[in-house]
Design an enzyme around this catalytic site. Structure first.
Site, PDB file in Angstrom:
ATOM      1  CD  GLU A  58      -2.890  15.512   3.013  1.00 17.59           C
ATOM      2  OE1 GLU A  58      -3.679  14.526   3.334  1.00 17.59           O
ATOM      3  OE2 GLU A  58      -1.692  15.699   3.155  1.00 17.59           O
ATOM      4  CD  GLN A  80       4.726  19.565   1.841  1.00 23.58           C
ATOM      5  OE1 GLN A  80       5.081  18.580   1.992  1.00 23.58           O
ATOM      6  NE2 GLN A  80       4.852  20.434   2.804  1.00 23.58           N
ATOM      7  CG  PHE A  86      -5.253  11.404  -6.468  1.00 24.10           C
ATOM      8  CD1 PHE A  86      -6.176  11.815  -7.887  1.00 24.10           C
ATOM      9  CD2 PHE A  86      -4.301  10.537  -6.943  1.00 24.10           C
ATOM     10  CE1 PHE A  86      -5.383  12.021  -9.105  1.00 24.10           C
ATOM     11  CE2 PHE A  86      -3.749  10.503  -8.363  1.00 24.10           C
ATOM     12  CZ  PHE A  86      -4.246  11.412  -9.238  1.00 24.10           C
ATOM     13  CG  HIS A 128       5.572  11.813  -4.086  1.00 23.21           C
ATOM     14  ND1 HIS A 128       4.546  11.216  -3.400  1.00 23.21           N
ATOM     15  CD2 HIS A 128       5.943  12.777  -3.065  1.00 23.21           C
ATOM     16  CE1 HIS A 128       4.532  11.349  -2.116  1.00 23.21           C
ATOM     17  NE2 HIS A 128       5.582  12.259  -1.849  1.00 23.21           N
TER      18      HIS A 128
END
Lengths: 326, 321
Positions: A58, A80, A86, A128
């Protein structure tokens, strides 16, 4: 009129912009297979050169998007999971966001960061389930949290056309919304312009993202006793302070419902600004997640830490009864 | 291919620019200090000599050499360091963020390693736009332990992106020896991703140029990235704060040994004395003018401090209202 789902609205916005502007390209994990369905059909229509599956990197692909934007592309990144922001925070807040000022206006970084299903998605537990939109508003990255399919379409189109980085949060709690719309009337929604979903005269409820729908439901329940105005800022940075002020001129009472953690969340900023500068005739209230919350797994625990309709109803009733700053 | 005198000129320009800049730090004309590039000039001079004007670079906190070697105006560069409205970045960037997009300088970056994916993305986009431009991203030995750099190696190799990773290994990440921070080898890290990597004498501008020219040709031909590990030595402080704080991490003997091979001397020996003297004199004049330009330039207006925060001119609330 056609039924438009929130998910389809996001997909349609990307498709329309890719059709309109060949510089728009899509980066993300599993975007060709479209595991979130947001990017469904894109690789078939636009080819693998414009729809790029990324490795689990990422930070690098967020930086790659910045570089691609500096060289003329307009990437959209799909993350996703909200917590991936973060991981990529340095590349967004400290790189993409700062290039314009640091270079004295020599360049622009038109990247859109889209988080489908932000916030709790039921049973996805601690890592999540975050909803970090306040963090981006705090550092000054343009931040949109659309509540409805038409706004999801309009804000995502605007983000893709904007010359600055924009983060678009599509709350899990709104992703299932459907709306009867005239497809030909779908249009870009400007950043910094809120929306009054329901006019009222006694209490203004500022609701962020999916909580707009909870606010509308509670306002309806209370309609015999309290006239509630539901104000949806739609973007948190820039924020429609004038729209809020106009609403408070009508009602003088404020409740904010915000899926941020309490301390330093956007709800606190809304209360502070209203207290400093706007017309209030009673102490305002905010409903948020607790300070520094981590959502626990079990359904009862997950729900216990998110703003609820019961909390909102009580807050509205309390603020409606409270009197007299005058 | 530039001649020896042209390379000497670039090395000399950077050396004297840095020396004048350090004087201005001491004179408190430069706010915040600088990370002097002194000793590492051969790398910027050699790599940029292999590039076209429209090629792209990303630089580092120790970046003055790269920006100058790519062709930036020393006067506007010095004005930037001195925080003047006439600076490259209108006084908004300073020493660690100097940028000149007209010359493909996509900015110096003050987070170690952060520019590696940015250069990779720019290189990818340049190719997507149908051009044969390449991108060079500079970083130090300290950056090779940043995950994002290794992630960028992976993406660049997967996509055969036209990017050249130039590692300036000066032996020290601030006060930490490379040997205490890097397991394995720097070239080995690139080779693990299938990226050809070479160790280069980073004190010899012509050796750097030869290696860079090969890497640039590869990238332009669509054959993908290269890593060049340029072995060098930082002659001066990590940052000018050391001039007063004097942290002890390098012995005087080590510094003396490190300075024994000097790119200015190495390249100077390849240029006839008369020509060298002419170049030196030219550069003194150029820098005298640059210092004068910088110090006579207007300071930025504090009322404009938030200008350029957003590309589209979005205004934000003031901090006190």
């Amino acid at each position: 009129m056609t039924i438009l789902s929130y998910l389809k609205a996001l997909n349609r916005a990307i498709t329309d912009e890719m059709d309109r502007d060949p510089a728009v390209c899509v980066f993300g994990e599993d975007v060709r297979a479209a595991v979130t369905n947001v990017t469904a059909g894109l690789v078939k229509r636009f080819g693998p050169e414009r729809v790029l599956d990324m490795p689990i990197s990422e930070q690098a692909f967020t930086g790659v998007a910045t570089g691609a934007a500096l060289a003329g592309q307009r990437p959209l990144i799909e993350y996703q999971i909200p917590a991936l922001l973060f991981l990529a925070f340095e590349q967004i807040a400290n790189q993409a966001h700062k290039f314009s000022l640091m270079t004295g206006g020599q360049t622009r970084v038109p990247v859109t960061y889209l988080v489908p299903s932000s916030g709790s998605r039921d049973g996805w537990a601690g890592q999540h389930s975050d909803h970090p939109y306040s963090l981006f508003a705090h550092v000054g990255v343009k931040t949109a949290v659309p509540a409805t399919p038409a706004d999801a379409y309009g804000l995502l189109v605007t983000a893709l056309r904007d010359d600055d980085p924009v983060v678009v949060f599509a709350p899990a709690g709104a992703m299932g919304r459907r709306e009867d719309v005239d497809l030909t009337a779908l249009a870009p929604v400007p950043l910094g312009v809120g929306r009054v979903h329901r006019p009222g005269s006694e209490v203004t409820v500022v609701a962020v993202g999916h909580l707009v729908h909870d606010a509308l439901a509670v306002a309806e329940e209370l309609s015999d006793s309290i006239s509630v105005e539901v104000f949806d800022p739609r973007t948190l940075h820039p924020f429609d302070w004038q729209g809020l002020s106009d609403s408070l001129d009508r009602t003088g009472r404020l409740v904010v419902v915000d899926d941020s953690n309490r301390s330093c969340g956007i709800g606190g900023e809304i209360l502070a600004t209203a207290a400093e500068q706007m017309h209030l005739i009673a102490p305002p209230k905010r409903i948020t997640r607790p300070d520094g919350a981590v959502l626990p797994f079990a359904e009862e625990l997950d729900r216990a830490l998110q703003p609820s309709r019961d909390q909102l109803r009580t807050a509205i009733q309390t603020v409606a009864k409270a009197g007299g700053f005058r | 291919m530039p001649d020896s005198a042209a390379l000497y000129r670039t090395v000399r320009l950077i050396r004297r620019f840095e020396e004048r800049a350090v004087e201005l730090v001491r004179a408190k004309q430069i706010f915040g200090g600088i990370h002097p590039y002194t000793g590492q000039e051969a790398i910027a001079a050699g790599t940029c000599a292999a590039l076209r004007r429209d090629d792209l670079i990303t630089s580092t906190h120790r970046g003055h050499g790269h920006v100058l070697a790519k062709g930036a105006d020393p006067a506007r560069m010095l004005a930037e360091l001195a925080g003047r409205a006439t600076g490259l970045n209108r006084g908004r960037g300073g020493s660690m963020h100097a940028a000149d997009f007209g010359l493909g300088v996509l900015g110096a970056n003050a987070i170690v390693g952060a520019a590696a994916p940015i250069a990779t993305g720019a290189a990818w986009a340049a190719r997507r736009a149908g051009s044969d431009r390449v991108a060079v991203t500079y970083f130090g030995d300290g950056a090779v332990s940043q995950g994002v750099v290794l992630e960028a190696f992976n993406l660049a190799a997967l996509w055969r992106a036209p990017v050249i990773f130039v590692c300036e290994n000066n032996g020290w990440a601030t006060t930490t020896r490379t040997a205490d921070a890097v397991a394995g080898t720097i070239t080995g890290r690139a080779e693990a991703f299938g990226i050809p990597a070479a160790r280069v004498d980073g004190m010899d501008p012509e050796a750097v140029l030869a290696a860079a020219a090969e890497a640039v040709a590869r990238a332009r031909a669509g054959a993908g990235p290269t890593l060049l590990e340029c072995l060098t030595y930082r002659f001066d402080a990590h940052h000018t704060w050391e001039h007063t704080a004097r942290p002890r991490y390098r012995t005087p003997e080590e510094v003396e040994a490190g300075r024994a091979r000097d790119p200015l001397v190495i390249q100077g020996a390849r240029v006839p004395e008369a020509e060298r003297e002419r170049i030196d004199a030219d550069i003194e004049d150029l820098l005298a003018d640059a210092v004068r330009f910088a110090l006579e330039s207007p300071l930025p207006d504090p009322a404009t401090a938030l200008d350029h925060l957003y590309a589209d001119g979005t205004r934000v609330r003031a901090g006190a209202a």
